[in-house]
Design an enzyme around this catalytic site. Sequence first.
Site, mmCIF file in Angstrom:
data_model
loop_
_atom_site.group_PDB
_atom_site.id
_atom_site.type_symbol
_atom_site.label_atom_id
_atom_site.label_comp_id
_atom_site.label_asym_id
_atom_site.label_seq_id
_atom_site.Cartn_x
_atom_site.Cartn_y
_atom_site.Cartn_z
ATOM 1 N N GLU A 146 -2.895 -5.371 8.202
ATOM 2 C CA GLU A 146 -2.659 -4.303 7.313
ATOM 3 C C GLU A 146 -1.526 -3.313 8.029
ATOM 4 O OE1 GLU A 146 -2.850 -2.050 5.170
ATOM 5 O OE2 GLU A 146 -4.216 -2.583 3.687
ATOM 6 N N ASN A 158 -6.581 2.700 -0.477
ATOM 7 C CA ASN A 158 -5.545 1.858 0.160
ATOM 8 C C ASN A 158 -4.120 2.237 -0.671
ATOM 9 O OD1 ASN A 158 -5.294 -0.451 1.613
ATOM 10 N ND2 ASN A 158 -6.875 -1.411 0.373
ATOM 11 N N ASP A 206 -4.127 -3.783 -3.288
ATOM 12 C CA ASP A 206 -4.251 -3.363 -1.861
ATOM 13 C C ASP A 206 -2.986 -2.560 -1.554
ATOM 14 O OD1 ASP A 206 -4.872 -3.341 1.103
ATOM 15 O OD2 ASP A 206 -5.989 -5.134 0.573
#
Length: 278
Positions: free
Chosen positions: A12, A142, A191
């Site tokens: 991430e 997110n 996401d």
Amino acid sequence: MIPRDRRDVLGEGLLWSEREQAVYWTDILGRRVNRLRLADGRVDSWEMPGTIGWIVEREDVPGFIAGLDRRIVALTLDPLTIVPLADPDRGGNRMNDATADPAGRLWAGTMALDGAQPTGALYRIDQQGTVTRVDDGYRIANGPAITPDGRTLFHTDSAVRTVYRFVVDADGGLGPRETFIAFEAGWGDPDGMTLDAEGGLWIACWGAGCVTRFAPDGRRDRSIALPASQITNCLFAGPTLDRMFVTSASDGVDEPHGGALFEVHPGCIGTPTQRYRG
């Protein structure tokens, strides 16, 4: 796929560092910060003392602001130093994703450790270090993404498969939360996100093995398939912002390329990465 000797548990937090000509990203559950140098392809990695959601470069101070566990910290990597700055969130939550805006403010989302309860929130961190909770009720907050003029912020709750849009006032206040994109069956879960220079919103699609571009009006435009199902974030990088890097996760799946860092060719250029001015 970028060659390296390990895979991320939960990749991430992508960051393009123009001054270092390097791509940074985090492994949240693997508790690492990674760096890819574009000049020679070298990948370096630093172990962290907790879950590490994101790092954002600082404008006038060396190093980064980072989301470590549920705290906001000042971080340097060589040598490794961690200075706590704020602990704004609830127990049982952690930092998950963040971005800086053109004014130099930071926007950061949090989530419950198991993603099951709507205890996550969206925070604004001003240049003076003041932390303000600006939205609430997220299960998996997110992908904040902000337009280059700083007037529009996109934010996601991956658990309810919805991308929201907010008008941003000059002082950092937010207008009402509006549903911008409601993901349909087969699209995966939204996401991490990034914007291109034409106003397209690129979204990493968890569970669908792709990154997808949505036009400025929210219409689904095109997708780029990837050889891993759990795609987590995407970022434009390189001197002309024409290269896209994509993170993924290996947690919970048995896939040869799960947790890899990928490079794809988006056919467009991105918008500049902003730094935190505090």
